[in-house]
Design an enzyme around this catalytic site. Structure first.
Site, short mmCIF file in Angstrom:
data_model
loop_
_atom_site.label_atom_id
_atom_site.label_comp_id
_atom_site.label_asym_id
_atom_site.label_seq_id
_atom_site.Cartn_x
_atom_site.Cartn_y
_atom_site.Cartn_z
N ALA A 12 0.80 -1.23 0.00
CA ALA A 12 0.00 0.00 0.00
C ALA A 12 0.83 1.28 0.00
O ALA A 12 0.30 2.36 -0.24
CB ALA A 12 -0.94 0.00 1.21
N ARG A 92 6.02 -7.19 -18.67
CA ARG A 92 5.58 -7.66 -17.35
C ARG A 92 6.27 -8.98 -17.02
O ARG A 92 6.61 -9.25 -15.86
CB ARG A 92 4.07 -7.87 -17.34
CG ARG A 92 3.27 -6.58 -17.59
CD ARG A 92 1.78 -6.87 -17.57
NE ARG A 92 0.98 -5.68 -17.82
CZ ARG A 92 0.53 -5.32 -19.02
NH1 ARG A 92 0.81 -6.04 -20.09
NH2 ARG A 92 -0.21 -4.24 -19.16
N SER A 123 -0.17 -7.97 -8.50
CA SER A 123 1.25 -7.96 -8.86
C SER A 123 1.49 -8.69 -10.19
O SER A 123 0.80 -9.66 -10.50
CB SER A 123 2.08 -8.64 -7.76
OG SER A 123 1.64 -8.23 -6.49
N ARG A 155 -9.37 -0.31 -20.75
CA ARG A 155 -8.56 0.31 -21.82
C ARG A 155 -9.20 0.05 -23.19
O ARG A 155 -9.29 0.96 -24.03
CB ARG A 155 -7.14 -0.26 -21.77
CG ARG A 155 -6.37 0.30 -20.60
CD ARG A 155 -4.95 -0.24 -20.51
NE ARG A 155 -4.26 0.47 -19.43
CZ ARG A 155 -3.26 -0.04 -18.72
NH1 ARG A 155 -2.80 -1.24 -18.96
NH2 ARG A 155 -2.68 0.68 -17.77
N HIS A 179 -2.51 -11.48 -19.20
CA HIS A 179 -2.29 -10.04 -18.99
C HIS A 179 -0.87 -9.70 -19.46
O HIS A 179 0.00 -9.33 -18.68
CB HIS A 179 -2.47 -9.70 -17.51
CG HIS A 179 -2.31 -8.24 -17.20
ND1 HIS A 179 -3.00 -7.25 -17.86
CD2 HIS A 179 -1.53 -7.60 -16.29
CE1 HIS A 179 -2.64 -6.07 -17.36
NE2 HIS A 179 -1.75 -6.25 -16.42
N1 LIG Z 1 -2.60 -6.32 -12.72
C1 LIG Z 1 -2.63 -5.07 -13.12
O1 LIG Z 1 -3.57 -4.65 -13.78
C2 LIG Z 1 -1.50 -4.14 -12.74
C3 LIG Z 1 -1.53 -2.78 -13.10
C4 LIG Z 1 -0.50 -1.95 -12.70
C5 LIG Z 1 0.57 -2.47 -11.96
N2 LIG Z 1 0.57 -3.80 -11.62
C6 LIG Z 1 1.64 -4.39 -10.82
O2 LIG Z 1 1.41 -4.05 -9.45
C7 LIG Z 1 2.66 -4.07 -8.73
C8 LIG Z 1 2.82 -2.78 -7.96
O3 LIG Z 1 2.97 -1.69 -8.85
P1 LIG Z 1 3.20 -0.20 -8.28
O4 LIG Z 1 3.22 0.68 -9.46
O5 LIG Z 1 2.28 0.08 -7.16
O6 LIG Z 1 4.70 -0.35 -7.70
P2 LIG Z 1 5.34 0.52 -6.52
O7 LIG Z 1 6.82 0.30 -6.59
O8 LIG Z 1 4.82 1.91 -6.55
O9 LIG Z 1 4.77 -0.18 -5.20
C9 LIG Z 1 5.10 -1.48 -4.82
C10 LIG Z 1 5.10 -1.51 -3.31
O10 LIG Z 1 5.31 -2.87 -2.88
C11 LIG Z 1 6.07 -2.80 -1.68
N3 LIG Z 1 6.68 -4.10 -1.37
C12 LIG Z 1 7.73 -4.70 -1.98
N4 LIG Z 1 7.99 -5.88 -1.38
C13 LIG Z 1 7.09 -6.02 -0.39
C14 LIG Z 1 6.84 -7.01 0.59
N5 LIG Z 1 7.58 -8.13 0.66
N6 LIG Z 1 5.83 -6.81 1.48
C15 LIG Z 1 5.06 -5.71 1.43
N7 LIG Z 1 5.25 -4.72 0.52
C16 LIG Z 1 6.25 -4.89 -0.38
C17 LIG Z 1 7.09 -1.70 -1.96
O11 LIG Z 1 7.70 -1.22 -0.77
C18 LIG Z 1 6.22 -0.67 -2.67
O12 LIG Z 1 5.68 0.27 -1.77
C19 LIG Z 1 3.73 -4.31 -9.82
O13 LIG Z 1 4.10 -5.67 -9.85
C20 LIG Z 1 3.03 -3.89 -11.10
O14 LIG Z 1 3.60 -4.50 -12.23
C21 LIG Z 1 -0.44 -4.62 -12.01
#
Ligand SMILES: NC(=O)c1ccc[n+]([C@@H]2O[C@H](COP(=O)([O-])OP(=O)(O)OC[C@H]3O[C@@H](n4cnc5c(N)ncnc54)[C@H](O)[C@@H]3O)[C@@H](O)[C@H]2O)c1
Length: 315
Positions: A12, A92, A123, A155, A179
């Site tokens: 978060a 991805r 994720s 989208r 995805h």
């Molecule tokens: N499925 C979808 O539609 C979709 C869309 C956008 C992004 N994503 C994915 O979502 C994920 C997050 O993207 P984001 O832009 O928020 O990245 P971000 O770097 O802004 O945030 C990720 C967060 O995860 C935290 N984190 C890392 N390891 C952790 C752990 N072991 N325990 C708890 N927290 C942990 C980090 O400290 C960070 O705050 C990525 O893998 C991204 O590819 C998926």
């Protein structure tokens, strides 16, 4: 005492986690718990969001934030947004080795502290991470659901609305399959605008353009912003959470383990799912065109390949 749903967002402190939290809070879906491996960003996001309530007028949501996995105890819904996002030029799929480790560790905590939760995985690479979550938690397929089709579908509908010059609200269209830029399958054969077939609005060439824009939708935004998008991913994920905690029965594209549907067993892939308090209560099949069937089969094969790579990291 009547209990409000407990909704835990993990990761978060990051962009997507913060966006999901915002939509969940504004919709007043329940009590939010924001967890991140870095306590500061989780606490900061919670405080920032809480302060926005003064003008936005949402209330009775209690905010708890920190880095302790035990904070997820008794959760009704856990949303997993932890993991690295892609950078411009990255796919991805390239995130798999880092994110399997992160998702695996967190899922062990989900199993321990929130054994009855519905787990919504965000994720990337999404379908492989849903597989990892299912393997580690051992939850039934109803309670391990991937969020991606809601974004890809949004989208697709947006690009269709822009091309046809109509309101996006009246565009009905779905994206199935993986995805990934390469293998997602925007479905044309049953797409409609205001119940009128798409072909009445757009030429085949325009439709092909829209499909290509949809498939590279995430890469386009990553190129523009420098990291992956979060507002639409957050909104789609919060919609899924809403359907679960309010037992709405929305039918949305989600990634789940197929158990014979579409002729596929054991692969995790985006399909239409009914979301209720039980989680993914039902999966719906429908007839695809020959080209879509072929693309869907290819998509499943690509996901199986990614699942096998993930399996290697699981040990
Ligand atoms: N499925 C979808 O539609 C979709 C869309 C956008 C992004 N994503 C994915 O979502 C994920 C997050 O993207 P984001 O832009 O928020 O990245 P971000 O770097 O802004 O945030 C990720 C967060 O995860 C935290 N984190 C890392 N390891 C952790 C752990 N072991 N325990 C708890 N927290 C942990 C980090 O400290 C960070 O705050 C990525 O893998 C991204 O590819 C998926």
């Amino acid at each position: 005492m009547i209990k409000r749903p407990k909704i835990v967002i993990i990761g978060a402190g990051g962009n997507v986690g913060a966006a999901v939290s915002q939509w969940v809070a504004v919709k007043e879906l329940g009590d939010l718990v924001l967890i991140d491996i870095k306590a500061g960003p989780a606490e900061g996001r919670a405080l920032d969001l809480t302060q926005s309530a003064a003008w936005e007028g949402f209330n009775n949501t209690s905010f708890v934030a920190g880095d302790k996995p035990e904070m997820m105890a008794g959760a009704d819904v856990v949303v997993m947004t932890a993991g690295v996002p892609r950078k411009p030029g990255q796919t991805r799929e390239e995130l798999i080795n880092v994110n399997v480790g992160i998702v695996k560790g967190i899922c062990a905590d989900v199993k321990k502290y929130a054994p009855d939760a519905v787990l919504v995985v965000v994720s990337n690479p999404l379908d492989a991470m849903v597989f990892v979550a299912k393997q580690v938690t051992g939850f039934p397929r109803e309670r391990v659901i991937g969020s991606a089709g809601v974004l890809d579908g949004a989208r697709f509908r947006t690009y269709l609305a822009m091309a046809a010059g109509v309101s996006v609200e009246d565009v009905q269209a779905i994206v199935l399959g993986a995805h990934t830029d390469k293998d997602m399958v925007p479905i044309i054969s049953n797409a409609m605008i205001g119940n009128v077939p798409l072909t009445k609005f757009l030429s085949p060439q325009k439709i092909t353009e829209v499909v290509e824009n949809t498939k590279k939708g995430g890469a386009t935004l990553t190129g523009l912003i420098g990291t992956s998008a979060w507002l639409a991913p957050g909104s789609g994920t919060a919609l899924m959470v809403e359907s679960i905690v309010r037992n709405q029965g929305r039918v949305l594209p989600c990634s789940v383990e197929l158990q014979g549907e579409f002729g596929v067993k054991g692969a995790f892939v985006g399909v239409p799912v009914k979301l209720t308090a039980k989680g993914a209560e039902a999966v719906y099949e429908f007839e695809l065109s020959a080209a879509e069937k072929e693309a869907f089969t290819k998509s499943v094969a690509a996901n199986v390949e990614l699942m096998n790579i993930a399996r290697g990291f699981l040990g």
